[in-house]
Scaffold this motif. Structure first.
Motif, mmCIF file in Angstrom:
data_model
loop_
_atom_site.group_PDB
_atom_site.id
_atom_site.type_symbol
_atom_site.label_atom_id
_atom_site.label_comp_id
_atom_site.label_asym_id
_atom_site.label_seq_id
_atom_site.Cartn_x
_atom_site.Cartn_y
_atom_site.Cartn_z
ATOM 1 N N SER A 2 3.223 -21.039 -29.939
ATOM 2 C CA SER A 2 2.788 -19.656 -29.748
ATOM 3 C C SER A 2 3.626 -18.915 -28.706
ATOM 4 C CB SER A 2 1.312 -19.610 -29.360
ATOM 5 O OG SER A 2 1.122 -20.173 -28.083
ATOM 6 N N GLY A 3 4.604 -19.569 -28.087
ATOM 7 C CA GLY A 3 5.528 -18.884 -27.186
ATOM 8 C C GLY A 3 5.068 -18.794 -25.753
ATOM 9 N N GLN A 4 4.290 -19.722 -25.282
ATOM 10 C CA GLN A 4 3.812 -19.680 -23.910
ATOM 11 C C GLN A 4 4.942 -19.854 -22.896
ATOM 12 O OE1 GLN A 4 0.653 -19.277 -22.605
ATOM 13 N NE2 GLN A 4 0.034 -18.654 -24.636
ATOM 14 N N ASN A 5 5.976 -20.593 -23.246
ATOM 15 C CA ASN A 5 7.044 -20.905 -22.300
ATOM 16 C C ASN A 5 8.371 -20.269 -22.693
ATOM 17 O OD1 ASN A 5 5.371 -22.528 -20.720
ATOM 18 N ND2 ASN A 5 5.689 -24.270 -22.066
ATOM 19 N N ASP A 6 8.334 -19.139 -23.378
ATOM 20 C CA ASP A 6 9.577 -18.499 -23.796
ATOM 21 C C ASP A 6 10.332 -17.894 -22.619
ATOM 22 O OD1 ASP A 6 9.264 -19.193 -26.386
ATOM 23 O OD2 ASP A 6 8.510 -17.249 -27.051
ATOM 24 N N ASP A 7 9.640 -17.246 -21.710
ATOM 25 C CA ASP A 7 10.287 -16.565 -20.591
ATOM 26 C C ASP A 7 9.804 -17.188 -19.288
ATOM 27 O OD1 ASP A 7 11.660 -14.856 -18.991
ATOM 28 O OD2 ASP A 7 10.312 -13.154 -19.296
ATOM 29 N N LEU A 8 10.629 -18.029 -18.707
ATOM 30 C CA LEU A 8 10.257 -18.699 -17.462
ATOM 31 C C LEU A 8 10.790 -17.975 -16.224
ATOM 32 C CD1 LEU A 8 10.864 -22.397 -18.506
ATOM 33 C CD2 LEU A 8 8.706 -21.171 -18.409
ATOM 34 N N TYR A 9 11.702 -17.033 -16.404
ATOM 35 C CA TYR A 9 12.339 -16.387 -15.262
ATOM 36 C C TYR A 9 11.562 -15.164 -14.767
ATOM 37 C CZ TYR A 9 15.891 -14.160 -12.410
ATOM 38 O OH TYR A 9 16.559 -13.581 -11.378
ATOM 39 N N THR A 10 11.059 -14.335 -15.674
ATOM 40 C CA THR A 10 10.414 -13.081 -15.300
ATOM 41 C C THR A 10 9.151 -13.263 -14.451
ATOM 42 O OG1 THR A 10 11.322 -12.055 -17.273
ATOM 43 C CG2 THR A 10 9.521 -10.913 -16.199
ATOM 44 N N PRO A 11 8.244 -14.180 -14.777
ATOM 45 C CA PRO A 11 7.050 -14.315 -13.930
ATOM 46 C C PRO A 11 7.366 -14.705 -12.489
ATOM 47 C CG PRO A 11 6.657 -15.350 -16.028
ATOM 48 C CD PRO A 11 8.114 -14.990 -15.994
ATOM 49 N N SER A 12 8.405 -15.478 -12.278
ATOM 50 C CA SER A 12 8.743 -15.853 -10.903
ATOM 51 C C SER A 12 9.355 -14.688 -10.140
ATOM 52 C CB SER A 12 9.701 -17.041 -10.901
ATOM 53 O OG SER A 12 10.929 -16.682 -11.506
ATOM 54 N N MET A 13 9.988 -13.764 -10.825
ATOM 55 C CA MET A 13 10.589 -12.606 -10.171
ATOM 56 C C MET A 13 9.588 -11.463 -10.006
ATOM 57 S SD MET A 13 13.512 -13.577 -9.360
ATOM 58 C CE MET A 13 14.199 -12.048 -8.808
ATOM 59 N N ARG A 14 8.533 -11.469 -10.788
ATOM 60 C CA ARG A 14 7.562 -10.377 -10.750
ATOM 61 C C ARG A 14 6.863 -10.288 -9.402
ATOM 62 N NH1 ARG A 14 3.791 -11.164 -15.351
ATOM 63 N NH2 ARG A 14 5.720 -10.894 -16.492
ATOM 64 N N ILE A 15 6.662 -11.410 -8.717
ATOM 65 C CA ILE A 15 5.965 -11.365 -7.436
ATOM 66 C C ILE A 15 6.841 -10.783 -6.336
ATOM 67 C CG2 ILE A 15 4.495 -13.304 -8.036
ATOM 68 C CD1 ILE A 15 6.216 -14.997 -6.154
ATOM 69 N N LEU A 16 8.147 -10.714 -6.575
ATOM 70 C CA LEU A 16 9.039 -10.174 -5.564
ATOM 71 C C LEU A 16 9.156 -8.664 -5.625
ATOM 72 C CD1 LEU A 16 11.883 -12.805 -5.840
ATOM 73 C CD2 LEU A 16 10.029 -12.717 -4.180
ATOM 74 N N LEU A 17 8.742 -8.069 -6.735
ATOM 75 C CA LEU A 17 8.862 -6.627 -6.916
ATOM 76 C C LEU A 17 7.574 -5.940 -6.484
ATOM 77 C CD1 LEU A 17 10.526 -6.695 -10.430
ATOM 78 C CD2 LEU A 17 11.644 -6.501 -8.211
#
Length: 56
Positions: A28-43
């Protein structure tokens, strides 16, 4: 001794449930984007910050 067979059966069943959940999450694509969630907390979210023009 029969409790050992019951516990082994329960553990195999539980392992199959977790394996099925893992494959479902991958499909179902749970692990497609691993980079964006880690960067979201910095913005900063500017929409949620209070306005400084409301000073009296």
């Amino acid at each position: 001794m029969s409790i050992i067979y019951f516990l082994i059966g329960c553990s195999v069943l539980m392992a199959l449930v977790f394996l099925g959940a893992f494959f479902w999450a991958q499909k179902s694509g749970q692990n497609d984007d691993l980079y964006t969630p880690s960067m979201r907390i910095l913005l900063d979210d500017e929409d949620e910050l209070p306005s400084r023009t409301d000073k009296k």
